[in-house]
Scaffold this motif. Structure first.
Motif, PDB file in Angstrom:
ATOM      1  N   GLU A 368       0.827  -1.199   0.000  1.00  0.00           N
ATOM      2  CA  GLU A 368       0.000   0.000   0.000  1.00  0.00           C
ATOM      3  C   GLU A 368       0.864   1.252   0.000  1.00  0.00           C
ATOM      4  OE1 GLU A 368      -2.662  -0.107   3.279  1.00  0.00           O
ATOM      5  OE2 GLU A 368      -3.600  -1.999   2.674  1.00  0.00           O
ATOM      6  N   LYS A 369       0.273   2.310  -0.517  1.00  0.00           N
ATOM      7  CA  LYS A 369       0.988   3.591  -0.526  1.00  0.00           C
ATOM      8  C   LYS A 369       1.043   4.162   0.890  1.00  0.00           C
ATOM      9  CE  LYS A 369       1.240   7.948  -3.057  1.00  0.00           C
ATOM     10  NZ  LYS A 369       0.670   8.752  -4.168  1.00  0.00           N
ATOM     11  N   ALA A 370       2.205   4.632   1.278  1.00  0.00           N
ATOM     12  CA  ALA A 370       2.382   5.173   2.633  1.00  0.00           C
ATOM     13  C   ALA A 370       1.842   6.594   2.713  1.00  0.00           C
ATOM     14  CB  ALA A 370       3.854   5.150   3.013  1.00  0.00           C
ATOM     15  N   SER A 371       1.339   6.953   3.872  1.00  0.00           N
ATOM     16  CA  SER A 371       0.891   8.328   4.111  1.00  0.00           C
ATOM     17  C   SER A 371       2.110   9.243   4.259  1.00  0.00           C
ATOM     18  CB  SER A 371       0.037   8.398   5.368  1.00  0.00           C
ATOM     19  OG  SER A 371       0.821   8.077   6.511  1.00  0.00           O
ATOM     20  N   LEU A 372       1.883  10.512   4.088  1.00  0.00           N
ATOM     21  CA  LEU A 372       2.989  11.461   4.282  1.00  0.00           C
ATOM     22  C   LEU A 372       3.535  11.373   5.707  1.00  0.00           C
ATOM     23  CD1 LEU A 372       1.599  14.585   2.367  1.00  0.00           C
ATOM     24  CD2 LEU A 372       3.450  13.054   1.658  1.00  0.00           C
ATOM     25  N   TRP A 373       2.651  11.175   6.687  1.00  0.00           N
ATOM     26  CA  TRP A 373       3.091  11.058   8.073  1.00  0.00           C
ATOM     27  C   TRP A 373       3.990   9.838   8.263  1.00  0.00           C
ATOM     28  CZ3 TRP A 373       4.142  13.482  12.234  1.00  0.00           C
ATOM     29  CH2 TRP A 373       4.223  12.832  13.463  1.00  0.00           C
ATOM     30  N   HIS A 374       3.624   8.725   7.650  1.00  0.00           N
ATOM     31  CA  HIS A 374       4.433   7.508   7.751  1.00  0.00           C
ATOM     32  C   HIS A 374       5.805   7.732   7.114  1.00  0.00           C
ATOM     33  CE1 HIS A 374       4.888   3.086   8.175  1.00  0.00           C
ATOM     34  NE2 HIS A 374       5.655   3.225   7.105  1.00  0.00           N
ATOM     35  N   LEU A 375       5.830   8.380   5.956  1.00  0.00           N
ATOM     36  CA  LEU A 375       7.113   8.638   5.288  1.00  0.00           C
ATOM     37  C   LEU A 375       7.973   9.598   6.114  1.00  0.00           C
ATOM     38  CD1 LEU A 375       5.865   8.999   1.593  1.00  0.00           C
ATOM     39  CD2 LEU A 375       7.097   7.063   2.593  1.00  0.00           C
ATOM     40  N   PHE A 376       7.312  10.575   6.760  1.00  0.00           N
ATOM     41  CA  PHE A 376       8.044  11.522   7.598  1.00  0.00           C
ATOM     42  C   PHE A 376       8.676  10.802   8.791  1.00  0.00           C
ATOM     43  CE2 PHE A 376       7.901  14.491  11.258  1.00  0.00           C
ATOM     44  CZ  PHE A 376       8.861  15.396  10.824  1.00  0.00           C
TER      45      PHE A 376
END
Length: 387
Positions: A368-376
């Protein structure tokens, strides 16, 4: 999905249909061919070993039923249909002439027995009953058949009915029939039907019906386990055959032979040539994970990669496969989301610096595509040295 990955997905079905694209051999003519058309193909690789007019379209007669069986097997494996489902025979199905099991309007028969009737006795009535059960009408089922033709990339085939009875603009080529036979034989359960030499329907009733396989080679040729005969006055005698010995399975199709004897001679000559001349070397079993690749912007940082079908190489007898080299080639940077089964590249097999196979490689699981928060958070963890 980027344009490049969309193009890869569109081409994938075609590549998978052709299988491992081998450059090791060119099609030969080592046997005497008097029929209108013939092809010999190795199952795993799709390598064409003999061909004669294999792209010319002719009436396929009952070899049409391979597509009917293929769509039925796909529906069963998808869970849309069950072998034990009861099918009520329509007036149309009961009215079919030619080879039949004499179904009567209103009679019920389970899917398993109808498939047996198609595979063994070439029942035209059973084919229509199955078509109506799957699609509601034979007309709608024919649309499904031709959609599958397009999906498989077949360019010399068009169907007008489910059983191969003579009809205008109903045609197929030997090559296309070999591809359909190959797709059908990928369904492991089908040989429990196509390899039957004799059996009974309605056993123990007053309407007991004896089935004898229209492909007599099932009873006389070593390893023969399918697939389908065909005959009409216009089509003459045809046969799509499958035979397996050890790790090797070959598909042979002949169209337009003048007699059953000539048809069978073409098939056995072609298969004898294959088994005597070539060896199949299995390399990777079906579904095996062969590695992993990085994924950008995903909940997971890598995606495992697998092959869908068994990977084999076809070599002349006596040639070893020990020096086969494997190279995983990914088409571009993989970006989430990734869907299980999505084509992502290929596994290239080489021997003596020559490509012997290009095998499609698929994603083995979703990412699944990661959220911006997860990538941060991931970036912070890396910077802090916590990961």
């Amino acid at each position: 999905m980027t344009i490049t990955r969309w193009m890869i997905s569109a081409l994938f079905i075609m590549l998978l249909t052709l299988g491992a694209v081998s450059t090791a051999f060119s099609a030969e003519r080592p046997i005497d061919i008097e029929a209108k058309s013939l092809i010999l193909m190795e199952m795993d690789t799709g390598e064409v070993l003999i061909e004669e007019n294999s792209d010319e379209a002719f009436p396929p007669a009952s070899m049409t039923k391979m597509m009917t069986m293929l769509l039925l097997m796909e529906a069963i494996e998808a869970g849309d249909v069950n072998f034990e489902d009861e099918v009520t025979v329509s007036e149309k199905a009961a009215s079919m002439g030619g080879s039949q099991i004499f179904l009567e309007e209103g009679e019920t028969m389970i899917v398993r027995d109808l498939l047996k009737a198609i595979a063994v006795a070439s029942g035209n009535d059973a084919s229509v009953a199955v078509a109506e059960h799957l699609a509601g009408s034979e007309e709608d089922f024919v649309e499904m058949m031709n959609e599958k033709v397009d999906e498989l990339g077949l360019t010399h085939t068009q169907f007008q009915n489910s059983n191969g009875l003579p009809a205008d603009e109903h045609y197929a080529s030997a090559h296309d029939l070999a591809v359909i036979a190959r797709e059908l034989m990928r369904h492991e359960g089908i040989t429990s039907f196509t390899s039957i030499y004799e059996d009974y329907l309605r056993q123990g009733t007053d309407d007991e019906f004896w089935l004898v396989n229209t492909n007599r080679l099932v009873n006389s040729y070593e390893g023969m386990d399918g697939v389908k005969t065909g005959f009409t006055r216009e089509a003459k005698y045809g046969l799509a055959a499958s035979a397996k010995r050890g790790d090797a399975r070959y598909i042979a199709v002949v169209m337009g032979a003048d007699s059953p004897k000539e048809r069978n001679r073409h098939i056995t000559d072609a298969l004898d040539y294959a088994f005597e001349t070539f060896e199949v070397h299995p390399l990777i079993e079906k579904g095996r994970v062969i590695g992993a690749e990085s994924v950008s912007k995903g909940m997971k940082e890598t995606v495992p990669l697998r092959v869908k079908e068994p990977v084999s190489v076809l070599l002349k007898r006596g040639e070893g496969a020990d020096d086969i080299e494997e190279q995983l080639l990914i088409d571009e940077e993989i970006e989430a989301p990734v869907v299980e089964g999505e084509p992502l590249g290929k596994l290239q097999l080489t021997k003596d610096e020559e490509t012997v196979a290009d095998v499609p490689v698929l994603a083995a699981e979703d990412v699944e595509k990661a959220s911006l928060w997860h990538l941060f958070q991931r970036s912070l963890s890396r910077l802090s040295g916590l990961r």
